[in-house]
Design an enzyme around this catalytic site. Sequence first.
Site, short mmCIF file in Angstrom:
data_model
loop_
_atom_site.label_atom_id
_atom_site.label_comp_id
_atom_site.label_asym_id
_atom_site.label_seq_id
_atom_site.Cartn_x
_atom_site.Cartn_y
_atom_site.Cartn_z
N SER A 182 0.84 -1.20 0.00
CA SER A 182 0.00 0.00 0.00
C SER A 182 0.87 1.25 0.00
CB SER A 182 -0.94 0.00 1.22
OG SER A 182 -0.21 -0.28 2.40
N GLU A 210 -9.18 -9.84 3.87
CA GLU A 210 -9.53 -8.47 3.50
C GLU A 210 -10.90 -8.42 2.84
OE1 GLU A 210 -6.53 -6.13 1.54
OE2 GLU A 210 -7.93 -4.51 1.09
O1 KIV Z 1 -0.42 -3.44 1.60
C1 KIV Z 1 -1.08 -3.39 2.65
O2 KIV Z 1 -1.08 -2.40 3.38
C2 KIV Z 1 -1.87 -4.56 3.01
C3 KIV Z 1 -2.81 -4.43 4.17
C4 KIV Z 1 -3.96 -3.60 3.78
C5 KIV Z 1 -3.22 -5.74 4.71
O3 KIV Z 1 -1.77 -5.57 2.40
#
Ligand code: KIV
Length: 274
Positions: free
Chosen positions: A50, A186
Amino acid sequence: MSASSNTRQKMPADIVAMKGGAPIVCLTAYTTPIAKVVDPHCDLVLVGDSVGMVLHGLPSTLGVTMEMMVMHGQAVARGLQNALMVIDMPFGSYEESPQQAFANAAILMAETGAGAVKLEGGQHMAETIAFLVARGIPVMAHIGLTPQSVNTLGGYKVQGRGEDRARLIADARAVADAGAFSVVLEKVPQGLADQITAEIAIPTVGIGAGAGCDGQVLVVDDMLGLFTEFKPKFVKRFGALGEAADQAVSDYAAEVRARSFPGPEHVFADEVKK
Ligand code: KIV
């Protein structure tokens, strides 16, 4: 004051031991200062891909590279003393074969000091998870909405409703049987997440999956109110740091324009008094 009295950094086995007990607290981090803030309060800190969306302004996680993950992983590692650090395997770094996954997971672990990797996918990634675990790489799985597959999933939709429910249960069983030490669920309906949590022996860490999971994870910039481009339903903003930053920058700009900053306390005399 630390929220945790542990004197050593947590390991995957410590997370497994929390199954069915006190909820596992997990947040993402991408930088040293934020890692230092979250570390005393978290059991697990995820260097999530992310990072591409929240720090680099990318439209999805698909453009995140190994180099980006290594750089952010190294930064986070410098800020952790307590929490287990898990690092995401970016899109394209593990799907081709178990061998490709091992080569890239080894780079992430060796260059950042992470204690485990996370990868997205259920039944179709089970062979890869088993391959990594057998070679000393602890794996956190990630099923349900897997953002790296946004194009084949047809958007960021809830997963596991109706006929899709059986697929999610099979995914959870497959990653647990393959040796993952925990699994992120998720955007999965609450009842299904509860069923999976009850059925599998490894901890479930939910994001948009209800309070019945063994733990929770959020993107730190979302919960701090720093990332405000959009807010998924499952995000709760525990802070408004974006607004606070906007106010601070606005105050600075006003004081610069009014020549009231810098003040006398911020400047240096021409001569030092003896
Ligand atoms: O990349 C991320 O932050 C994630 C979380 C949302 C679990 O995979």
